[in-house]
Scaffold this motif. Structure first.
Motif, mmCIF file in Angstrom:
data_model
loop_
_atom_site.group_PDB
_atom_site.id
_atom_site.type_symbol
_atom_site.label_atom_id
_atom_site.label_comp_id
_atom_site.label_asym_id
_atom_site.label_seq_id
_atom_site.Cartn_x
_atom_site.Cartn_y
_atom_site.Cartn_z
ATOM 1 N N LEU A 137 31.786 32.194 39.627
ATOM 2 C CA LEU A 137 32.924 33.113 39.546
ATOM 3 C C LEU A 137 33.661 33.188 40.872
ATOM 4 O O LEU A 137 34.887 33.317 40.916
ATOM 5 C CB LEU A 137 32.438 34.503 39.134
ATOM 6 C CG LEU A 137 31.934 34.630 37.698
ATOM 7 C CD1 LEU A 137 31.291 36.000 37.479
ATOM 8 C CD2 LEU A 137 33.078 34.435 36.700
ATOM 9 N N ARG A 138 32.904 33.091 41.954
ATOM 10 C CA ARG A 138 33.536 33.096 43.271
ATOM 11 C C ARG A 138 34.439 31.886 43.441
ATOM 12 O O ARG A 138 35.537 31.985 44.005
ATOM 13 C CB ARG A 138 32.451 33.096 44.356
ATOM 14 C CG ARG A 138 33.019 33.025 45.771
ATOM 15 C CD ARG A 138 31.916 32.886 46.790
ATOM 16 N NE ARG A 138 32.473 32.621 48.123
ATOM 17 C CZ ARG A 138 31.746 32.299 49.186
ATOM 18 N NH1 ARG A 138 30.423 32.237 49.080
ATOM 19 N NH2 ARG A 138 32.329 32.057 50.345
ATOM 20 N N MET A 139 34.012 30.739 42.943
ATOM 21 C CA MET A 139 34.831 29.538 43.056
ATOM 22 C C MET A 139 36.147 29.699 42.289
ATOM 23 O O MET A 139 37.206 29.288 42.750
ATOM 24 C CB MET A 139 34.060 28.323 42.506
ATOM 25 C CG MET A 139 32.848 27.911 43.330
ATOM 26 S SD MET A 139 33.259 27.544 45.059
ATOM 27 C CE MET A 139 32.919 29.108 45.859
ATOM 28 N N VAL A 140 36.058 30.320 41.115
ATOM 29 C CA VAL A 140 37.262 30.491 40.301
ATOM 30 C C VAL A 140 38.249 31.430 40.987
ATOM 31 O O VAL A 140 39.464 31.213 40.949
ATOM 32 C CB VAL A 140 36.891 31.039 38.908
ATOM 33 C CG1 VAL A 140 38.152 31.359 38.105
ATOM 34 C CG2 VAL A 140 36.049 30.031 38.152
ATOM 35 N N THR A 141 37.733 32.471 41.637
ATOM 36 C CA THR A 141 38.621 33.470 42.237
ATOM 37 C C THR A 141 39.112 33.073 43.624
ATOM 38 O O THR A 141 40.275 33.256 43.952
ATOM 39 C CB THR A 141 37.900 34.825 42.323
ATOM 40 O OG1 THR A 141 36.655 34.677 43.028
ATOM 41 C CG2 THR A 141 37.616 35.361 40.933
ATOM 42 N N GLU A 142 38.215 32.508 44.448
ATOM 43 C CA GLU A 142 38.605 32.175 45.824
ATOM 44 C C GLU A 142 39.274 30.812 45.936
ATOM 45 O O GLU A 142 40.065 30.576 46.854
ATOM 46 C CB GLU A 142 37.377 32.215 46.732
ATOM 47 C CG GLU A 142 36.797 33.616 46.918
ATOM 48 C CD GLU A 142 35.685 33.634 47.942
ATOM 49 O OE1 GLU A 142 35.373 32.551 48.513
ATOM 50 O OE2 GLU A 142 35.125 34.717 48.188
ATOM 51 N N GLU B 295 44.478 26.150 38.948
ATOM 52 C CA GLU B 295 45.735 26.745 38.506
ATOM 53 C C GLU B 295 46.395 25.981 37.359
ATOM 54 O O GLU B 295 47.202 26.546 36.624
ATOM 55 C CB GLU B 295 46.711 26.858 39.676
ATOM 56 C CG GLU B 295 47.133 25.537 40.292
ATOM 57 C CD GLU B 295 48.141 25.743 41.425
ATOM 58 O OE1 GLU B 295 48.739 26.832 41.461
ATOM 59 O OE2 GLU B 295 48.304 24.835 42.254
ATOM 60 N N LYS B 296 46.029 24.697 37.179
ATOM 61 C CA LYS B 296 46.580 23.969 36.048
ATOM 62 C C LYS B 296 45.924 24.377 34.732
ATOM 63 O O LYS B 296 46.477 24.156 33.660
ATOM 64 C CB LYS B 296 46.411 22.459 36.258
ATOM 65 C CG LYS B 296 47.257 21.903 37.394
ATOM 66 C CD LYS B 296 47.095 20.390 37.500
ATOM 67 C CE LYS B 296 47.970 19.822 38.624
ATOM 68 N NZ LYS B 296 47.815 18.353 38.741
ATOM 69 N N ASP B 297 44.741 24.931 34.840
ATOM 70 C CA ASP B 297 43.990 25.320 33.647
ATOM 71 C C ASP B 297 43.964 26.820 33.422
ATOM 72 O O ASP B 297 43.824 27.278 32.282
ATOM 73 C CB ASP B 297 42.543 24.812 33.748
ATOM 74 C CG ASP B 297 42.470 23.303 33.920
ATOM 75 O OD1 ASP B 297 43.053 22.599 33.083
ATOM 76 O OD2 ASP B 297 41.843 22.846 34.886
ATOM 77 N N LEU B 298 44.062 27.593 34.507
ATOM 78 C CA LEU B 298 43.993 29.042 34.402
ATOM 79 C C LEU B 298 45.210 29.680 35.060
ATOM 80 O O LEU B 298 45.526 29.368 36.211
ATOM 81 C CB LEU B 298 42.727 29.586 35.082
ATOM 82 C CG LEU B 298 41.375 29.193 34.495
ATOM 83 C CD1 LEU B 298 40.259 29.765 35.357
ATOM 84 C CD2 LEU B 298 41.243 29.720 33.074
ATOM 85 N N SER B 299 45.885 30.555 34.339
ATOM 86 C CA SER B 299 46.965 31.323 34.945
ATOM 87 C C SER B 299 46.360 32.407 35.824
ATOM 88 O O SER B 299 45.150 32.669 35.775
ATOM 89 C CB SER B 299 47.829 31.967 33.851
ATOM 90 O OG SER B 299 47.068 32.924 33.119
ATOM 91 N N ARG B 300 47.179 33.042 36.638
ATOM 92 C CA ARG B 300 46.662 34.121 37.476
ATOM 93 C C ARG B 300 46.067 35.266 36.645
ATOM 94 O O ARG B 300 45.001 35.780 36.979
ATOM 95 C CB ARG B 300 47.751 34.637 38.421
ATOM 96 C CG ARG B 300 48.027 33.701 39.592
ATOM 97 C CD ARG B 300 48.875 34.373 40.653
ATOM 98 N NE ARG B 300 49.087 33.502 41.791
ATOM 99 C CZ ARG B 300 48.248 33.372 42.804
ATOM 100 N NH1 ARG B 300 47.126 34.064 42.802
ATOM 101 N NH2 ARG B 300 48.508 32.563 43.811
ATOM 102 N N PRO B 301 46.752 35.683 35.568
ATOM 103 C CA PRO B 301 46.137 36.726 34.735
ATOM 104 C C PRO B 301 44.787 36.301 34.160
ATOM 105 O O PRO B 301 43.872 37.104 34.048
ATOM 106 C CB PRO B 301 47.173 36.944 33.626
ATOM 107 C CG PRO B 301 48.474 36.557 34.245
ATOM 108 C CD PRO B 301 48.148 35.393 35.140
ATOM 109 N N GLN B 302 44.666 35.018 33.800
ATOM 110 C CA GLN B 302 43.388 34.544 33.263
ATOM 111 C C GLN B 302 42.310 34.505 34.332
ATOM 112 O O GLN B 302 41.148 34.829 34.069
ATOM 113 C CB GLN B 302 43.582 33.165 32.632
ATOM 114 C CG GLN B 302 44.409 33.191 31.360
ATOM 115 C CD GLN B 302 44.799 31.805 30.890
ATOM 116 O OE1 GLN B 302 44.746 30.824 31.639
ATOM 117 N NE2 GLN B 302 45.202 31.709 29.619
ATOM 118 N N SER B 303 42.684 34.120 35.551
ATOM 119 C CA SER B 303 41.697 34.113 36.627
ATOM 120 C C SER B 303 41.277 35.532 36.993
ATOM 121 O O SER B 303 40.197 35.746 37.560
ATOM 122 C CB SER B 303 42.256 33.396 37.860
ATOM 123 O OG SER B 303 43.316 34.130 38.445
#
Length: 397
Positions: free
Chosen positions: A27-32, A38-46
């Motif tokens: 989860l830290r990798m996804v957020t930091e 960013e090509k797979d997850l939008s900011r709201p999704q992250s």
């Protein structure tokens, strides 16, 4: 992992070892390291990962979770798994969430029965003589007797039914649903009001707030409305009690009263919609707000385009939505709007002004606007569920 360990060692002076199996590390990798995803997850999704990271840290430090906290965590996990394409895992978490709901319901039932038993003792009544055992009052369904009862029975899901995702025929099939639904006085009154309102009776209740405790039947009542006005339902296939109620409510309709009604149903479920995560329709259209989704369900892309600017800016659609509803009615159709778990949606907007779904204040404006529309247009009915312990004006929830 080695790179992250080296960065942490340089920043904090301590060497740590990380594992790909450590959920908090992932989860830290996804957020930091959001740029990587960013090509797979939008900011709201992250943002879902950010919320779960805080939850994981709280659990790691032994913080206590309320039943509401647990439900929220499971729901967020399910949403994130769905976003990243882990369908099987999301379904497994969904079952856990429903099982959690069932356990909460059972605990509340036990507590209520304990209070009632204590009240009986206090009043001097003899237990066992004043109250019959429940097995003598009602016979369980065969699946309960066989020990094959599904926990999903306790988790009515309007969103799943409306989107054809419910697996239990008792919820998905209108005939099965009513065959296993007892018409209480409250449910009978609700269906009677709806039949009158949606048949054009301007004097019938246009707005109904289903306000009960958890497990009190709000969603089940909405499912009853959803199924009764499903269209093409043969009244002769329904239980006699339902037939009698329909004929009594619409005495002048003649023939099959249900077939004379043409009702557009809108279902908005707050726990299935996110103010931070737009819904992407089949044609690529992004719907960001409740009013955008409402317009889409009433008239697809053509209706949505009429509120597109308000949807994009997260502002109340004003008269545009009112015009959409009036056009549907002018076309000979009635409109039934069911909004379940609105508080669960609105509380996510508290203190935020940067979400696609708009602001908390805008929810108030939209709620007032929508109720006024329902009141002013015969043939339109709005049904909203608000938990008895919560409201849009209570504690910022």
């Amino acid at each position: 992992m080695e790179l992250i360990a080296a960065e942490d060692s340089a920043r904090f002076g301590t060497a740590k070892t990380y594992s790909r199996d450590d959920v908090r590390f992932l989860l830290r990798m996804v957020t930091e390291k959001w740029k990587i995803f960013e090509k797979d997850l939008s900011r709201p999704q992250s943002a879902l990962a950010s919320e779960l990271r805080e939850t994981a840290n709280a659990a790691h430090h032994g913080e206590k979770f309320s039943s509401d906290d647990t439900y929220r965590a499971l729901d967020t996990i399910e949403r994130l798994l769905t976003v990243i394409g882990a369908g099987d895992e999301a379904e497994a978490v969904s079952r856990m969430r429903m099982e959690h709901q069932r356990e909460v319901f059972e605990k509340q039932t036990r507590n209520r029965l304990a209070r009632e038993a204590q009240a009986v003792k206090v009043s001097g009544m003899q237990a066992g003589t004043a109250i019959k055992p429940w097995r003598e009052v009602v016979k369980p369904h065969a699946d309960v007797i066989r020990g094959q009862f599904s926990a999903a029975e306790f988790a009515a899901d309007l969103h799943a039914v409306a989107n054809g995702r419910a697996t239990a025929p008792e919820y998905l099939n209108p005939r099965e649903f009513f065959a296993r639904t007892y018409l209480t006085s409250g449910l009978s009154d609700l269906l009677t009001r709806a039949l009158k309102r949606l048949s054009g009776d301007a004097g019938a209740s246009p707005v109904i707030n289903l306000q009960t405790q958890f497990g009190g039947g709000k969603t089940h009542s909405m499912l009853a409305l959803y199924h009764l006005f499903s269209g093409g339902l043969d009244i002769g296939s329904l239980p006699q009690a339902v037939q009698d109620l329909v004929y009594a409510s619409l005495p002048s309709a003649g023939g099959d009263p249900l077939r004379s009604l043409n009702v557009e149903r809108v279902t908005l479920v707050g726990t299935k919609l996110s103010p931070s995560q737009p819904l992407v329709k089949d044609d690529g259209t992004e719907v960001r707000t409740l009013w955008g989704e409402l317009a889409w369900q009433l008239g697809g892309r053509q209706a949505f385009d009429r509120v597109a600017m308000a949807d994009a800016t997260g502002t109340d659609p004003g008269g545009a939505l009112d015009d959409i509803v009036r056009d549907v009615v002018a076309d000979g159709r009635s409109v039934l709007i069911l909004i379940d778990e609105w508080v669960a949606y609105a509380r996510q907007l508290v203190g935020r002004d940067d979400l696609p779904g708009g602001t908390f204040a805008t929810q108030h404006t939209f709620a007032q606007h929508l109720t006024e529309t329902a009141k002013s247009v015969p043939g339109v009915m709005l049904v909203v569920s608000i938990p008895a312990s919560d409201s849009l004006n209570n504690g910022g929830a």
